[in-house]
Scaffold this motif. Structure first.
Motif, PDB file in Angstrom:
ATOM      1  N   THR A 110       0.835  -1.207   0.000  1.00 51.82           N
ATOM      2  CA  THR A 110       0.000   0.000   0.000  1.00 51.82           C
ATOM      3  C   THR A 110       0.868   1.255   0.000  1.00 51.82           C
ATOM      4  OG1 THR A 110      -1.740  -1.177   1.207  1.00 51.82           O
ATOM      5  CG2 THR A 110      -1.835   1.224   1.206  1.00 51.82           C
ATOM      6  N   ILE A 111       1.930   1.248   0.809  1.00 51.62           N
ATOM      7  CA  ILE A 111       2.833   2.407   0.861  1.00 51.62           C
ATOM      8  C   ILE A 111       3.471   2.639  -0.507  1.00 51.62           C
ATOM      9  CG2 ILE A 111       4.941   3.338   1.908  1.00 51.62           C
ATOM     10  CD1 ILE A 111       2.477   3.297   3.726  1.00 51.62           C
ATOM     11  N   LYS A 112       3.833   1.579  -1.192  1.00 55.82           N
ATOM     12  CA  LYS A 112       4.424   1.722  -2.527  1.00 55.82           C
ATOM     13  C   LYS A 112       3.444   2.385  -3.493  1.00 55.82           C
ATOM     14  CE  LYS A 112       7.505  -2.281  -2.131  1.00 55.82           C
ATOM     15  NZ  LYS A 112       7.782  -3.668  -2.589  1.00 55.82           N
ATOM     16  N   GLN A 113       2.171   2.024  -3.388  1.00 56.67           N
ATOM     17  CA  GLN A 113       1.171   2.645  -4.260  1.00 56.67           C
ATOM     18  C   GLN A 113       1.016   4.133  -3.955  1.00 56.67           C
ATOM     19  OE1 GLN A 113      -2.582   0.410  -4.981  1.00 56.67           O
ATOM     20  NE2 GLN A 113      -1.651  -1.224  -3.782  1.00 56.67           N
ATOM     21  N   LEU A 114       1.081   4.483  -2.683  1.00 59.15           N
ATOM     22  CA  LEU A 114       0.969   5.891  -2.307  1.00 59.15           C
ATOM     23  C   LEU A 114       2.167   6.686  -2.825  1.00 59.15           C
ATOM     24  CD1 LEU A 114      -0.376   5.503   1.340  1.00 59.15           C
ATOM     25  CD2 LEU A 114      -1.648   6.274  -0.668  1.00 59.15           C
ATOM     26  N   MET A 120       2.944  10.858  -3.346  1.00 58.02           N
ATOM     27  CA  MET A 120       2.945  11.284  -1.947  1.00 58.02           C
ATOM     28  C   MET A 120       4.355  11.245  -1.373  1.00 58.02           C
ATOM     29  SD  MET A 120       0.451   9.862   1.101  1.00 58.02           S
ATOM     30  CE  MET A 120      -1.019  10.266   0.153  1.00 58.02           C
ATOM     31  N   THR A 121       4.672  12.218  -0.519  1.00 58.43           N
ATOM     32  CA  THR A 121       5.924  12.216   0.240  1.00 58.43           C
ATOM     33  C   THR A 121       5.657  11.537   1.581  1.00 58.43           C
ATOM     34  OG1 THR A 121       6.605  14.294  -0.795  1.00 58.43           O
ATOM     35  CG2 THR A 121       7.724  13.660   1.246  1.00 58.43           C
ATOM     36  N   ILE A 122       6.511  10.565   1.932  1.00 58.50           N
ATOM     37  CA  ILE A 122       6.231   9.728   3.099  1.00 58.50           C
ATOM     38  C   ILE A 122       7.438   9.698   4.024  1.00 58.50           C
ATOM     39  CG2 ILE A 122       5.587   7.414   3.871  1.00 58.50           C
ATOM     40  CD1 ILE A 122       4.419   6.998   1.003  1.00 58.50           C
ATOM     41  N   LEU A 123       7.188   9.984   5.295  1.00 56.48           N
ATOM     42  CA  LEU A 123       8.186   9.761   6.339  1.00 56.48           C
ATOM     43  C   LEU A 123       7.685   8.620   7.204  1.00 56.48           C
ATOM     44  CD1 LEU A 123      10.122  12.324   8.493  1.00 56.48           C
ATOM     45  CD2 LEU A 123       9.019  10.369   9.575  1.00 56.48           C
ATOM     46  N   ILE A 124       8.530   7.601   7.379  1.00 56.13           N
ATOM     47  CA  ILE A 124       8.110   6.415   8.110  1.00 56.13           C
ATOM     48  C   ILE A 124       9.171   6.023   9.122  1.00 56.13           C
ATOM     49  CG2 ILE A 124       8.938   4.981   6.186  1.00 56.13           C
ATOM     50  CD1 ILE A 124       6.828   2.902   6.982  1.00 56.13           C
TER      51      ILE A 124
END
Length: 320
Positions: free
Chosen positions: A185-189, A194-198
Protein backbone atom coordinates in the motif's frame (compact mmCIF):
# COMPACT_ATOMS: atom_id res chain seq x y z
CA UNK A 1 14.84 32.25 6.19
CA UNK A 2 12.54 31.53 3.25
CA UNK A 3 15.21 31.77 0.60
CA UNK A 4 17.22 28.80 1.92
CA UNK A 5 14.35 26.34 1.47
CA UNK A 6 15.12 24.14 -1.54
CA UNK A 7 12.32 24.30 -4.13
CA UNK A 8 12.22 20.50 -4.41
CA UNK A 9 11.77 20.09 -0.66
CA UNK A 10 8.48 18.80 0.78
CA UNK A 11 9.63 18.97 4.42
CA UNK A 12 12.34 21.23 5.82
CA UNK A 13 13.29 21.83 9.43
CA UNK A 14 15.72 24.46 10.69
CA UNK A 15 17.22 24.06 14.17
CA UNK A 16 14.20 22.08 15.32
CA UNK A 17 14.40 21.45 19.08
CA UNK A 18 12.06 20.07 21.70
CA UNK A 19 12.83 20.24 25.41
CA UNK A 20 10.81 18.58 28.18
CA UNK A 21 11.95 20.17 31.46
CA UNK A 22 15.67 19.35 31.54
CA UNK A 23 15.47 16.63 28.88
CA UNK A 24 16.11 17.55 25.22
CA UNK A 25 14.18 15.04 23.12
CA UNK A 26 15.04 16.59 19.72
CA UNK A 27 18.21 18.64 19.46
CA UNK A 28 18.79 21.22 16.70
CA UNK A 29 17.61 19.07 13.80
CA UNK A 30 18.06 20.33 10.24
CA UNK A 31 16.15 18.02 7.94
CA UNK A 32 15.23 18.09 4.27
CA UNK A 33 12.95 15.56 2.60
CA UNK A 34 12.41 15.88 -1.14
CA UNK A 35 9.01 15.78 -2.77
CA UNK A 36 8.03 12.20 -3.57
CA UNK A 37 10.64 10.63 -1.27
CA UNK A 38 10.00 7.79 1.13
CA UNK A 39 12.18 8.77 4.07
CA UNK A 40 12.94 6.19 6.75
CA UNK A 41 13.61 7.42 10.28
CA UNK A 42 15.77 5.01 12.26
CA UNK A 43 16.98 5.03 15.84
CA UNK A 44 16.76 3.23 19.18
CA UNK A 45 13.94 3.82 21.64
CA UNK A 46 14.27 7.27 23.17
CA UNK A 47 16.22 8.70 20.22
CA UNK A 48 13.55 11.37 19.55
CA UNK A 49 11.84 9.90 16.48
CA UNK A 50 8.28 10.12 17.77
CA UNK A 51 8.76 13.64 19.13
CA UNK A 52 10.18 14.78 15.78
CA UNK A 53 7.24 13.25 13.89
CA UNK A 54 4.73 14.82 16.30
CA UNK A 55 6.26 18.26 15.69
CA UNK A 56 6.10 17.71 11.93
CA UNK A 57 2.43 16.78 12.35
CA UNK A 58 1.75 19.98 14.35
CA UNK A 59 0.75 17.78 17.30
CA UNK A 60 3.68 19.07 19.39
CA UNK A 61 4.95 22.63 19.64
CA UNK A 62 8.71 23.01 19.11
CA UNK A 63 10.74 24.67 21.85
CA UNK A 64 12.59 26.43 19.05
CA UNK A 65 13.24 26.01 15.35
CA UNK A 66 11.11 26.14 12.23
CA UNK A 67 9.19 23.68 10.05
CA UNK A 68 8.37 24.27 6.39
CA UNK A 69 5.97 22.28 4.20
CA UNK A 70 6.45 22.91 0.49
CA UNK A 71 8.21 26.18 1.35
CA UNK A 72 5.54 27.56 3.71
CA UNK A 73 6.18 27.74 7.41
CA UNK A 74 4.06 25.38 9.54
CA UNK A 75 2.76 26.80 12.82
CA UNK A 76 0.80 25.06 15.56
CA UNK A 77 -1.76 27.86 15.86
CA UNK A 78 -4.60 28.42 13.38
CA UNK A 79 -2.82 31.06 11.29
CA UNK A 80 -2.08 28.61 8.47
CA UNK A 81 -4.56 25.79 8.95
CA UNK A 82 -4.54 25.12 5.20
CA UNK A 83 -1.05 23.63 5.59
CA UNK A 84 -2.32 21.00 8.02
CA UNK A 85 -4.51 19.66 5.21
CA UNK A 86 -1.26 18.65 3.50
CA UNK A 87 -0.57 16.25 6.37
CA UNK A 88 -1.66 12.72 7.12
CA UNK A 89 -0.41 11.51 10.50
CA UNK A 90 -0.63 7.93 11.76
CA UNK A 91 0.72 7.64 15.33
CA UNK A 92 1.64 4.27 16.77
CA UNK A 93 -1.25 4.31 19.25
CA UNK A 94 -4.22 5.83 17.42
CA UNK A 95 -7.46 4.37 18.87
CA UNK A 96 -10.10 2.59 16.84
CA UNK A 97 -13.76 2.39 17.79
CA UNK A 98 -14.51 -1.34 17.94
CA UNK A 99 -18.29 -0.98 18.01
CA UNK A 100 -18.39 0.88 14.68
CA UNK A 101 -18.38 -0.73 11.26
CA UNK A 102 -15.52 0.01 8.89
CA UNK A 103 -17.63 2.27 6.68
CA UNK A 104 -19.17 4.14 9.62
CA UNK A 105 -15.70 4.78 11.05
CA UNK A 106 -14.46 6.26 7.77
CA UNK A 107 -17.71 8.18 7.29
CA UNK A 108 -17.17 9.76 10.71
CA UNK A 109 -13.68 10.98 9.78
CA UNK A 110 -14.83 12.07 6.35
CA UNK A 111 -17.28 14.41 8.06
CA UNK A 112 -14.58 15.63 10.49
CA UNK A 113 -12.43 16.55 7.49
CA UNK A 114 -15.41 18.41 5.96
CA UNK A 115 -15.38 16.30 2.83
CA UNK A 116 -18.56 17.24 0.94
CA UNK A 117 -21.28 14.60 0.88
CA UNK A 118 -21.12 14.55 -2.93
CA UNK A 119 -17.47 13.41 -2.75
CA UNK A 120 -17.51 11.36 0.42
CA UNK A 121 -18.89 8.08 -0.93
CA UNK A 122 -16.36 7.99 -3.76
CA UNK A 123 -13.49 8.91 -1.43
CA UNK A 124 -14.44 6.20 1.08
CA UNK A 125 -14.63 3.60 -1.67
CA UNK A 126 -11.25 4.68 -3.07
CA UNK A 127 -9.38 4.37 0.23
CA UNK A 128 -11.06 1.06 1.06
CA UNK A 129 -9.99 -0.31 -2.31
CA UNK A 130 -6.46 1.00 -1.81
CA UNK A 131 -6.04 -0.74 1.56
CA UNK A 132 -7.89 -3.86 0.30
CA UNK A 133 -10.74 -3.66 2.80
CA UNK A 134 -13.67 -3.10 0.44
CA UNK A 135 -15.04 -6.55 1.30
CA UNK A 136 -14.99 -5.58 5.01
CA UNK A 137 -16.86 -2.28 4.65
CA UNK A 138 -19.83 -3.47 6.73
CA UNK A 139 -17.82 -5.50 9.28
CA UNK A 140 -17.48 -4.33 12.85
CA UNK A 141 -13.96 -3.12 13.64
CA UNK A 142 -13.84 -5.51 16.62
CA UNK A 143 -13.87 -8.45 14.19
CA UNK A 144 -10.83 -7.28 12.17
CA UNK A 145 -7.35 -8.72 12.50
CA UNK A 146 -4.53 -6.49 13.72
CA UNK A 147 -3.23 -6.08 10.18
CA UNK A 148 -6.67 -5.07 8.90
CA UNK A 149 -7.05 -2.56 11.72
CA UNK A 150 -3.73 -1.00 10.80
CA UNK A 151 -4.75 -0.74 7.15
CA UNK A 152 -8.03 0.83 8.24
CA UNK A 153 -6.05 3.36 10.30
CA UNK A 154 -4.04 4.17 7.18
CA UNK A 155 -7.26 4.62 5.19
CA UNK A 156 -8.46 7.09 7.83
CA UNK A 157 -5.12 8.91 7.61
CA UNK A 158 -5.31 9.47 3.85
CA UNK A 159 -9.05 10.06 3.45
CA UNK A 160 -8.54 13.83 3.07
CA UNK A 161 -5.89 13.28 0.34
CA UNK A 162 -2.78 14.63 2.08
CA UNK A 163 0.44 15.12 0.14
CA UNK A 164 2.72 14.37 3.12
CA UNK A 165 2.26 11.17 5.12
CA UNK A 166 3.84 10.74 8.57
CA UNK A 167 3.86 7.15 9.87
CA UNK A 168 5.15 6.30 13.34
CA UNK A 169 5.90 2.57 13.73
CA UNK A 170 3.03 1.53 11.43
CA UNK A 171 4.01 -2.17 11.23
CA UNK A 172 4.70 -2.69 14.93
CA UNK A 173 3.27 -6.05 16.01
CA UNK A 174 2.17 -7.11 12.53
CA UNK A 175 2.91 -10.59 11.18
CA UNK A 176 5.01 -10.96 7.98
CA UNK A 177 1.98 -11.21 5.67
CA UNK A 178 0.33 -8.12 7.19
CA UNK A 179 3.63 -6.23 6.90
CA UNK A 180 3.92 -7.20 3.24
CA UNK A 181 0.37 -5.97 2.54
CA UNK A 182 1.10 -2.69 4.32
CA UNK A 183 4.34 -2.24 2.33
CA UNK A 184 2.49 -2.72 -0.95
CA UNK A 185 0.00 0.00 0.00
CA UNK A 186 2.83 2.41 0.86
CA UNK A 187 4.42 1.72 -2.53
CA UNK A 188 1.17 2.65 -4.26
CA UNK A 189 0.97 5.89 -2.31
CA UNK A 190 4.53 6.77 -3.31
CA UNK A 191 3.74 6.02 -6.96
CA UNK A 192 0.82 8.43 -6.65
CA UNK A 193 3.31 11.18 -5.72
CA UNK A 194 2.95 11.28 -1.95
CA UNK A 195 5.92 12.22 0.24
CA UNK A 196 6.23 9.73 3.10
CA UNK A 197 8.19 9.76 6.34
CA UNK A 198 8.11 6.42 8.11
CA UNK A 199 9.63 5.42 11.43
CA UNK A 200 10.18 1.71 12.06
CA UNK A 201 12.37 -0.77 13.89
CA UNK A 202 11.81 -3.28 11.06
CA UNK A 203 14.79 -2.18 9.00
CA UNK A 204 14.27 -4.77 6.27
CA UNK A 205 10.94 -3.06 5.47
CA UNK A 206 12.60 0.36 5.34
CA UNK A 207 15.35 -0.97 3.07
CA UNK A 208 12.68 -2.14 0.62
CA UNK A 209 10.55 1.01 0.79
CA UNK A 210 12.83 3.98 1.33
CA UNK A 211 14.68 6.26 -1.04
CA UNK A 212 16.41 8.10 1.86
CA UNK A 213 17.07 7.48 5.54
CA UNK A 214 17.80 9.49 8.66
CA UNK A 215 19.39 8.05 11.78
CA UNK A 216 18.69 9.60 15.18
CA UNK A 217 20.73 9.18 18.36
CA UNK A 218 19.98 10.94 21.66
CA UNK A 219 17.88 13.61 19.93
CA UNK A 220 20.41 14.37 17.19
CA UNK A 221 20.00 13.57 13.51
CA UNK A 222 23.42 11.96 13.04
CA UNK A 223 22.92 10.80 9.46
CA UNK A 224 20.60 11.89 6.64
CA UNK A 225 21.26 10.71 3.12
CA UNK A 226 19.91 8.71 0.22
CA UNK A 227 19.82 4.97 0.79
CA UNK A 228 22.04 4.41 -2.25
CA UNK A 229 24.71 6.77 -0.91
CA UNK A 230 24.54 5.18 2.53
CA UNK A 231 25.14 1.73 1.05
CA UNK A 232 27.94 2.99 -1.16
CA UNK A 233 29.73 4.67 1.74
CA UNK A 234 29.19 2.26 4.61
CA UNK A 235 28.12 -1.15 3.33
CA UNK A 236 30.91 -3.70 2.99
CA UNK A 237 30.81 -6.15 0.10
CA UNK A 238 30.69 -9.77 1.25
CA UNK A 239 31.15 -13.09 -0.52
CA UNK A 240 29.61 -16.23 0.93
CA UNK A 241 31.20 -19.53 -0.16
CA UNK A 242 29.96 -23.01 0.67
CA UNK A 243 32.44 -25.83 0.02
CA UNK A 244 32.11 -29.61 0.06
CA UNK A 245 35.87 -30.27 0.24
CA UNK A 246 39.22 -28.57 -0.29
CA UNK A 247 39.45 -26.34 2.78
CA UNK A 248 43.25 -26.05 2.67
CA UNK A 249 43.18 -25.11 -1.01
CA UNK A 250 40.47 -22.54 -0.30
CA UNK A 251 42.53 -20.90 2.45
CA UNK A 252 45.56 -20.80 0.17
CA UNK A 253 43.65 -19.03 -2.59
CA UNK A 254 42.11 -16.54 -0.15
CA UNK A 255 45.56 -15.63 1.18
CA UNK A 256 46.79 -15.01 -2.36
CA UNK A 257 43.83 -12.84 -3.41
CA UNK A 258 44.52 -9.11 -2.85
CA UNK A 259 40.79 -8.30 -2.89
CA UNK A 260 40.06 -10.50 0.12
CA UNK A 261 40.48 -8.30 3.19
CA UNK A 262 39.37 -10.83 5.79
CA UNK A 263 37.38 -14.06 6.14
CA UNK A 264 35.72 -16.18 8.74
CA UNK A 265 34.56 -19.77 8.91
CA UNK A 266 30.91 -19.98 9.87
CA UNK A 267 29.49 -22.30 12.52
CA UNK A 268 28.35 -25.06 10.14
CA UNK A 269 31.96 -25.64 9.07
CA UNK A 270 31.28 -25.56 5.33
CA UNK A 271 30.56 -21.87 4.77
CA UNK A 272 32.99 -18.97 4.69
CA UNK A 273 32.20 -15.28 4.77
CA UNK A 274 34.68 -13.00 3.02
CA UNK A 275 35.06 -9.23 3.24
CA UNK A 276 35.79 -8.35 -0.38
CA UNK A 277 37.08 -5.07 -1.84
CA UNK A 278 37.14 -5.98 -5.53
CA UNK A 279 34.66 -5.56 -8.37
CA UNK A 280 32.64 -8.13 -10.33
CA UNK A 281 35.63 -9.12 -12.46
CA UNK A 282 37.70 -9.70 -9.32
CA UNK A 283 35.04 -11.92 -7.77
CA UNK A 284 34.71 -13.89 -11.02
CA UNK A 285 38.49 -14.37 -11.07
CA UNK A 286 38.46 -15.59 -7.48
CA UNK A 287 35.76 -18.13 -8.33
CA UNK A 288 37.74 -19.30 -11.37
CA UNK A 289 40.94 -19.72 -9.32
CA UNK A 290 39.12 -21.70 -6.64
CA UNK A 291 37.74 -24.10 -9.24
CA UNK A 292 41.15 -24.50 -10.90
CA UNK A 293 42.69 -25.17 -7.48
CA UNK A 294 40.27 -28.06 -6.99
CA UNK A 295 37.96 -26.59 -4.32
CA UNK A 296 34.56 -28.30 -4.46
CA UNK A 297 32.17 -25.32 -4.36
CA UNK A 298 28.47 -25.81 -3.62
CA UNK A 299 27.60 -22.11 -3.49
CA UNK A 300 29.32 -18.78 -4.25
CA UNK A 301 27.47 -15.49 -4.09
CA UNK A 302 28.11 -11.81 -3.40
CA UNK A 303 26.01 -9.52 -1.22
CA UNK A 304 26.21 -6.16 0.51
CA UNK A 305 25.77 -5.54 4.21
CA UNK A 306 22.16 -4.69 4.95
CA UNK A 307 20.64 -1.61 6.56
CA UNK A 308 20.46 -3.23 9.99
CA UNK A 309 24.20 -3.98 9.98
CA UNK A 310 25.00 -0.41 8.92
CA UNK A 311 22.75 0.99 11.63
CA UNK A 312 24.38 -1.15 14.32
CA UNK A 313 27.83 -0.02 13.21
CA UNK A 314 26.81 3.64 13.24
CA UNK A 315 25.06 3.26 16.58
CA UNK A 316 28.13 1.68 18.12
CA UNK A 317 30.26 4.61 16.93
CA UNK A 318 27.87 7.11 18.43
CA UNK A 319 27.71 5.37 21.81
CA UNK A 320 31.44 4.92 22.04
Amino acid sequence: MQQIIAPESAITTLGLTKRFDKHIAVNDVDLQIKKGDVYGLIGPNGAGKTTLIRMLAAAETPTKGEIYLYGDRLLTDNSNSHLKKYLGYLPDDFPLYDDLTVIDYLEYFGRLYNIPASERYRRLSDVLELVQLEYKRNAEIATLSRGMKQRLSLARTIIHQPVVLLLDEPVSGLDPIARMEFRETIKQLQQAGMTILISSHVLSDLAELCTSVGIMELGFLVESTSLAQLYERLSRQLILITILEGEDKLIGELRNCPSVRAWEKLADGQRYKLEFTGNQKDSALLLKNLIIAGVAIADFHCEKEDLETIFLKLGHKQVS
